[in-house]
Scaffold this motif. Structure first.
Motif, PDB file in Angstrom:
ATOM      1  N   PRO A 147      40.953  59.549  79.388  1.00 10.58           N
ATOM      2  CA  PRO A 147      42.349  59.472  79.819  1.00 10.58           C
ATOM      3  C   PRO A 147      42.518  59.770  81.315  1.00 10.58           C
ATOM      4  N   SER A 148      41.818  60.764  81.831  1.00  9.44           N
ATOM      5  CA  SER A 148      41.924  61.091  83.262  1.00  9.44           C
ATOM      6  C   SER A 148      41.387  59.966  84.143  1.00  9.44           C
ATOM      7  N   GLU A 149      40.325  59.320  83.726  1.00  7.05           N
ATOM      8  CA  GLU A 149      39.783  58.197  84.497  1.00  7.05           C
ATOM      9  C   GLU A 149      40.763  57.023  84.516  1.00  7.05           C
ATOM     10  N   ILE A 150      41.417  56.787  83.400  1.00 11.27           N
ATOM     11  CA  ILE A 150      42.417  55.711  83.360  1.00 11.27           C
ATOM     12  C   ILE A 150      43.575  56.045  84.298  1.00 11.27           C
ATOM     13  N   PHE A 151      44.041  57.289  84.257  1.00 15.62           N
ATOM     14  CA  PHE A 151      45.133  57.663  85.150  1.00 15.62           C
ATOM     15  C   PHE A 151      44.698  57.552  86.614  1.00 15.62           C
ATOM     16  N   ASP A 152      43.482  57.965  86.929  1.00 13.97           N
ATOM     17  CA  ASP A 152      42.980  57.827  88.303  1.00 13.97           C
ATOM     18  C   ASP A 152      42.983  56.362  88.733  1.00 13.97           C
ATOM     19  N   ARG A 153      42.616  55.497  87.836  1.00 14.53           N
ATOM     20  CA  ARG A 153      42.600  54.061  88.150  1.00 14.53           C
ATOM     21  C   ARG A 153      44.022  53.531  88.350  1.00 14.53           C
ATOM     22  N   MET A 154      44.964  53.999  87.526  1.00 14.75           N
ATOM     23  CA  MET A 154      46.365  53.607  87.694  1.00 14.75           C
ATOM     24  C   MET A 154      46.860  54.034  89.073  1.00 14.75           C
ATOM     25  N   ARG A 155      46.588  55.272  89.451  1.00 15.82           N
ATOM     26  CA  ARG A 155      47.019  55.783  90.765  1.00 15.82           C
ATOM     27  C   ARG A 155      46.437  54.943  91.897  1.00 15.82           C
ATOM     28  N   ALA A 156      45.172  54.628  91.795  1.00 13.32           N
ATOM     29  CA  ALA A 156      44.524  53.816  92.838  1.00 13.32           C
ATOM     30  C   ALA A 156      45.193  52.453  92.949  1.00 13.32           C
ATOM     31  N   ARG A 157      45.569  51.867  91.816  1.00 17.81           N
ATOM     32  CA  ARG A 157      46.223  50.556  91.835  1.00 17.81           C
ATOM     33  C   ARG A 157      47.617  50.658  92.442  1.00 17.81           C
ATOM     34  N   TRP A 158      48.372  51.733  92.130  1.00 10.37           N
ATOM     35  CA  TRP A 158      49.694  51.915  92.745  1.00 10.37           C
ATOM     36  C   TRP A 158      49.562  51.938  94.257  1.00 10.37           C
ATOM     37  N   LEU A 159      48.607  52.731  94.746  1.00  8.69           N
ATOM     38  CA  LEU A 159      48.449  52.904  96.190  1.00  8.69           C
ATOM     39  C   LEU A 159      47.897  51.652  96.866  1.00  8.69           C
ATOM     40  N   ALA A 160      47.243  50.797  96.103  1.00  7.92           N
ATOM     41  CA  ALA A 160      46.726  49.538  96.639  1.00  7.92           C
ATOM     42  C   ALA A 160      47.780  48.427  96.604  1.00  7.92           C
ATOM     43  N   GLY A 161      48.944  48.721  96.015  1.00  2.31           N
ATOM     44  CA  GLY A 161      49.996  47.709  95.918  1.00  2.31           C
ATOM     45  C   GLY A 161      49.773  46.717  94.799  1.00  2.31           C
ATOM     46  N   ALA A 162      48.889  47.056  93.872  1.00  2.00           N
ATOM     47  CA  ALA A 162      48.554  46.166  92.763  1.00  2.00           C
ATOM     48  C   ALA A 162      49.367  46.541  91.519  1.00  2.00           C
ATOM     49  N   PRO A 163      49.488  45.619  90.566  1.00  2.00           N
ATOM     50  CA  PRO A 163      50.102  45.988  89.295  1.00  2.00           C
ATOM     51  C   PRO A 163      49.343  47.163  88.673  1.00  2.00           C
ATOM     52  N   THR A 164      50.030  47.960  87.903  1.00  2.00           N
ATOM     53  CA  THR A 164      49.463  49.197  87.358  1.00  2.00           C
ATOM     54  C   THR A 164      48.217  48.975  86.523  1.00  2.00           C
ATOM     55  N   PHE A 165      48.159  47.892  85.768  1.00  2.00           N
ATOM     56  CA  PHE A 165      47.080  47.700  84.796  1.00  2.00           C
ATOM     57  C   PHE A 165      46.312  46.403  85.024  1.00  2.00           C
ATOM     58  N   THR A 166      45.083  46.394  84.540  1.00  2.00           N
ATOM     59  CA  THR A 166      44.294  45.178  84.404  1.00  2.00           C
ATOM     60  C   THR A 166      43.986  45.026  82.923  1.00  2.00           C
ATOM     61  N   ALA A 167      43.650  43.839  82.503  1.00  2.00           N
ATOM     62  CA  ALA A 167      43.421  43.567  81.081  1.00  2.00           C
ATOM     63  C   ALA A 167      42.351  44.475  80.486  1.00  2.00           C
ATOM     64  N   ASP A 168      41.296  44.770  81.249  1.00  2.00           N
ATOM     65  CA  ASP A 168      40.211  45.580  80.700  1.00  2.00           C
ATOM     66  C   ASP A 168      40.589  47.048  80.516  1.00  2.00           C
ATOM     67  N   MET A 169      41.738  47.473  81.036  1.00  3.54           N
ATOM     68  CA  MET A 169      42.201  48.851  80.872  1.00  3.54           C
ATOM     69  C   MET A 169      42.965  49.051  79.567  1.00  3.54           C
ATOM     70  N   LEU A 170      43.410  47.971  78.930  1.00  9.84           N
ATOM     71  CA  LEU A 170      44.391  48.049  77.846  1.00  9.84           C
ATOM     72  C   LEU A 170      43.825  47.636  76.493  1.00  9.84           C
TER      73      LEU A 170
END
Length: 132
Positions: free
Chosen positions: A3-26
């Protein structure tokens, strides 16, 4: 992913200006809930394709660049597949240049290393004031 790794990835995507999720995350049956969503926005979106479409469209239409995700607190729960996160997003309106911050709380649930449920409580008044 944890769960923490997924949240870290979400945060990185927010800061990169990308949509929150990718298909492989869900997971296929992922559910995203925002109980305090602004009027006109769904409070619940279910299914991988629907979540991806909604978050991609939302990111494209949201006129804010996220500059920082700060004051992050991750709370472990009795269930290792669930965390509760507190954080504050700081962003800049891309048209007006005004910067603002808003606090959030999220409950993140995983299954088999993927996000199964994300429930985010937003400070919608702070968001609306930042966009005004």
């Amino acid at each position: 992913m944890t769960p923490s790794e997924i949240f870290d990835r979400m945060r990185a995507r927010w800061l990169a200006g990308a949509p929150t999720f990718t298909a492989d995350m869900l997971t296929d049956d992922v559910v995203v809930e925002t109980p305090f969503a602004a009027p006109g926005h769904p409070t619940r979106t279910a299914g991988r394709e629907q979540v991806l479409a909604y978050t991609e469209a939302g990111r494209a239409a949201f006129p804010v660049r996220f500059d920082e995700c700060r004051d992050v607190l991750v709370h472990q729960t009795a269930d290792p597949s669930v965390i509760v996160v507190e954080y504050e997003l700081v962003g800049t309106h891309v048209v007006t240049g005004v910067s603002a911050a808003a606090p959030f709380i999220g409950v993140l649930t995983t299954r088999d290393g993927r996000l199964a449920h994300w429930k985010e409580y937003q400070h919608t008044l702070a968001i609306a004031q930042a966009l005004a």
